[in-house]
Design an enzyme around this catalytic site. Structure first.
Site: not given
Ligand code: HBI
Ligand code: FE
Length: 280
Positions: A129, A134, A175, A194
């Site tokens: 994913h 991304h 997303e 994904s």
């Molecule tokens: N951490 N690894 C990871 N991936 C994310 O997409 C992610 C995150 N921490 C917080 C977060 N997303 C959110 O803050 C956002 O989706 C807004």
């Molecule tokens: Fe994502």
């Protein structure tokens, strides 16, 4: 989160910014085979469905090579294209850490890959994913700028305790975003791109609403994390998305939205502009 609140600290073995080594040499043949299986399944159904710049990104980044990408190589190519790189994290990281990485043009990706039993559904995002979904669009200069602007906006949203609203912008664009292509729609959001099932559902199923992107509307709209989406928002172009985001002063907008009710998924408002689904 207020700055006075304690930040959770990174787990043992992680750096202060929560990054860890990818340890690419330690992936097993089964794990590489899992990547190839997911990759081939998605690449077979994406042409004609995904925004063409996604496929251009895959190509430019050399992601057609067999096996799980080595982030050193991937980052080198991505950095040449847009100045972004990919760093490894143990899993979900705190919001402030996530936003800080994006603001510095670093995309955080997990290192683990799903097992065959999790082929179609898993709770936490895996490397397929994070990287397949991304990274290709981060090779596109306008989308690359949008992601950085989101990270900067995210850091500011922490001061206004408005992160739950701003997170909806990420959800409904990065997303689960759709983009107009003439009379047709294409997918570009990583959660769709994904997902084998949602790649079809998002464009072909008559059930979900496909609404013209409207920033206020998006910030008010709740979302589902455990099923296919009940509504999607359609942007005209990445330039338009970036411009709307940069032109908006979010602080007064958050204040204004405080007084308005959230909107549930699958609710159609009189002011909504619905995109015809020519594939349904
Ligand atoms: N951490 N690894 C990871 N991936 C994310 O997409 C992610 C995150 N921490 C917080 C977060 N997303 C959110 O803050 C956002 O989706 C807004
Ligand atoms: Fe994502």
């Amino acid at each position: 989160m207020k700055s006075s609140e304690a930040q959770p600290s990174p787990p043992a073995g992680a750096a202060r910014d929560w990054t860890i080594p990818q340890r690419w040499a330690e992936y097993t043949p089964d794990q590489h085979a899992m990547w190839d299986r997911l990759y081939q399944r998605q690449v077979a159904q994406l042409p004609g469905r995904v925004a063409p710049v996604f496929l251009e990104g895959l190509e430019l980044l050399g992601m057609g090579k067999a096996g799980i990408p080595d982030f050193d190589d991937l980052s080198a190519r991505l950095h040449r294209a847009t100045g972004w790189s990919v760093v490894t994290v143990p899993g979900l990281v705190p919001d402030a850490v996530f936003f800080e990485h994006l603001a510095q043009r670093r995309f955080v990706a997990g290192r683990f890959i799903r097992t065959p039993a999790q082929l179609d559904y898993l709770q936490e995002p895996d490397i397929f994913h994070d990287v397949f979904g991304h990274v290709p669009l981060l090779a596109h200069p306008v989308f690359a700028d949008y992601m950085q602007a989101y990270g900067q906006g995210g850091l500011r949203s922490l001061e206004y305790q408005a992160i739950h609203k701003l997170a909806r912008l990420y959800w409904y664009t990065v997303e689960f975003g759709l983009i107009r292509a003439g009379a047709d729609l294409k997918i570009y959001g990583a959660g769709i791109v994904s997902s084998h099932g949602e790649t079809q559902y998002a464009l072909d199923d008559p059930t979900p609403l496909r609404l013209r992107f409207d920033l206020r509307r998006v910030l008010r709209t709740r979302y589902k994390i455990d099923s296919f989406q009940k509504n999607y928002f359609v942007i005209d172009s990445f330039d338009d998305l970036l411009r709307q985001t940069l032109d908006t002063d979010f602080a007064p907008l958050y204040a204004e939205l405080e007084g308005l009710e959230d909107i549930e998924p699958n609710v159609l408002l009189p002011t909504d502009v619905v995109s015809a689904c020519i594939r349904c």
